[in-house]
Design an enzyme around this catalytic site. Sequence first.
Site, PDB file in Angstrom:
ATOM      1  NE  ARG A 172      -3.316  -0.213   3.082  1.00  0.00           N
ATOM      2  CZ  ARG A 172      -3.663  -0.059   4.349  1.00  0.00           C
ATOM      3  NH1 ARG A 172      -3.305  -0.954   5.263  1.00  0.00           N
ATOM      4  NH2 ARG A 172      -4.368   1.008   4.721  1.00  0.00           N
ATOM      5  CD  GLU A 206      -7.234  27.304 -12.217  1.00  0.00           C
ATOM      6  OE1 GLU A 206      -6.865  27.226 -13.402  1.00  0.00           O
ATOM      7  OE2 GLU A 206      -7.878  28.257 -11.782  1.00  0.00           O
TER       8      GLU A 206
END
Length: 665
Positions: free
Chosen positions: A334, A425
């Site tokens: 992970r 954005e």
Amino acid sequence: MEGMVDHLAFERNNSQFDVDEMKIVWAGSRHAFEVSDKMARLVASDPAFRKDDRVVLDRKALFKNTLRKAAYAWKRIIELRLSEEEAAMLRSFVDQPAFTDLHWGMFVPAIKGQGTEEQQKKWLPLAHKMQIIGCYAQTELGHGSNVQGLETTATFDPRTDEFVIHSPTLTSSKWWPGGLGKVSTHAVVYARLITDGQDHGVHGFIVQLRSLDDHLPLPGITVGDIGMKFGNGAYNSMDNGMLRFDHVRIPRNQMLMRVSQVTREGKYVQSSVPRQLVYGTMVYVRQTIVSDASVALSRAVCIATRYSAVRRQFGSKEGGLETQVIDYKTQQARLFPLLASAYAFRFVGEWLKWLYMDVMKRLQASDFSTLPEAHACTAGLKSLTTSATADGIEECRKLCGGHGYLCSSGLPELFAVYIPTCTYEGDNTVLLLQVARHLIKTISQLGSRNKPVGTTSYIGRVEQLMQYRSDVQKVEDWLKPNAVLGAFEARAAKKVVACAQNLSKFTNPEEGFQELSVDLVEAAVAHCQLIVVSKFIEKLQQDIPGKGVKQQLELLCSIYALFLLHKHLGDFLATGCITPKQGSLANELLRSLYSQVRPNAIALVDAFNYTDHYLGSVLGRYDGDVYPKLYEEAWKDPLNDSVVPDGFQEYIRPMLKQQLRNARL
């Protein structure tokens, strides 16, 4: 570095590469490293920039604290005569969202990109000295991603040579601009330009919002803060604002006129400057966001990696030490792909800086050939890196177990500050659909003069890629860059072709685009992942100095690519790029690569060169002295100011004494 006893010294002493050289590779150059290191230490050593109390401050105190830090930072910038580069670095290491982010990051670039020389001469000196403070007022209550749907109007009045800025509806209220709520004196306001009853679309205007004497809003302007946001401190240090105009008049010369103008007579004309120049600013802002993604992800990874090496659980034999959490394969599987992603995003961000410079050079020479590709590329990479980073920060919190949920771990704050990036954005899904449109257009133009360029050049080999079958036969074959690139190119090409073929079945292309939007997003993701993988591989073809540095980067590159292959194995199998057996070989290699990275994990995050102040994490301390500091930090909480809590006599005592009937509740 920080700390008296280094609890991670054993890890550092066993690393197999030159950490100092890796720091320079991470920074991009020796100069960039030196500037970054100097500014980080300057901020960390100054008590005025203390931030460990941020999460316990109420909104007003937090905001005032932000104003003080911003003013103090500006004072230090002036006193030390810092360069623009050093000043930007100092502000970033202060690490507190503030109105200055929008002033320097959006307001100033908008005037530079869209203002005429005359307008730049008038406004930029004021902005550079912070005699005016600006923000970027585009998003509205009713429209964000759909900029063309903005409702604010700027109507030209030829009698007075003015524009009348107006908010005709509630949904036309400007909503979200940072710095707008309480601080900005000016804004670049985006509004529909109307002359003689004709709507010319959205344009930018410089509008003064507040008096430069008493800071009160000017007549016709209603402005305020939109309220608390996600998290404790986080983005609540920013005054995201709302703004309404009631027929506010501004001089005609305050329309940003580099690309188009309105004459004294009210005639709308295009200038000789190409309209495409406006896209330069967008490319610049998005490449900055990609670089920032690598910073945010690397901070989270640094915290999780150090804590995983300090933390021990289970596995004790005969009363000996328990096993370090970082030695569990589930933790490595992970954590290490996120470590690899941080480096991958760093290098693709570096390349985007080069792309921006290249695009601007070409635009100056009226060469627009690479612009659509650059626009699609930055849109896609903004989406890919910010989504992966937001998910990665949250994964790092989980990797730190229960302690990761504490504000003192630094991870809840980091997550809360970062996640808006997935929306501002350009909403990430909307951006991927823009990339998909570009890819479909590129496919449709094959055979014409418009040959695919840059990151889409592989589409020029689409016939060959449609026949692609991986020739990997043994585990180590997956270490060959061509084996990885071939599989990623073929997967991307086949997914785009499949979308194009399915779109051709619709009589109405827009209806098809809506119906197939999920598939199109997946094709865009495959394309963007190919870009990141290919740019990491290109980085490795450069001359990289330092003992063992290149070998570590090669490991990380393989981990990044093979982790994606494993994660999207269904894609690679369904498109016939690889076989199930080849997928198993890739997974086998991935496990082996995790073991090879393990001895160098601490040194690889040390290479980020973050001070303890900047990390803001008890779990991620350089010296690994976690438990005493966690205990110490807990006692600082305001609840521990008194032994008996406020409210005990009124509420808890009556309950304990069975006297609730008489209690004043």
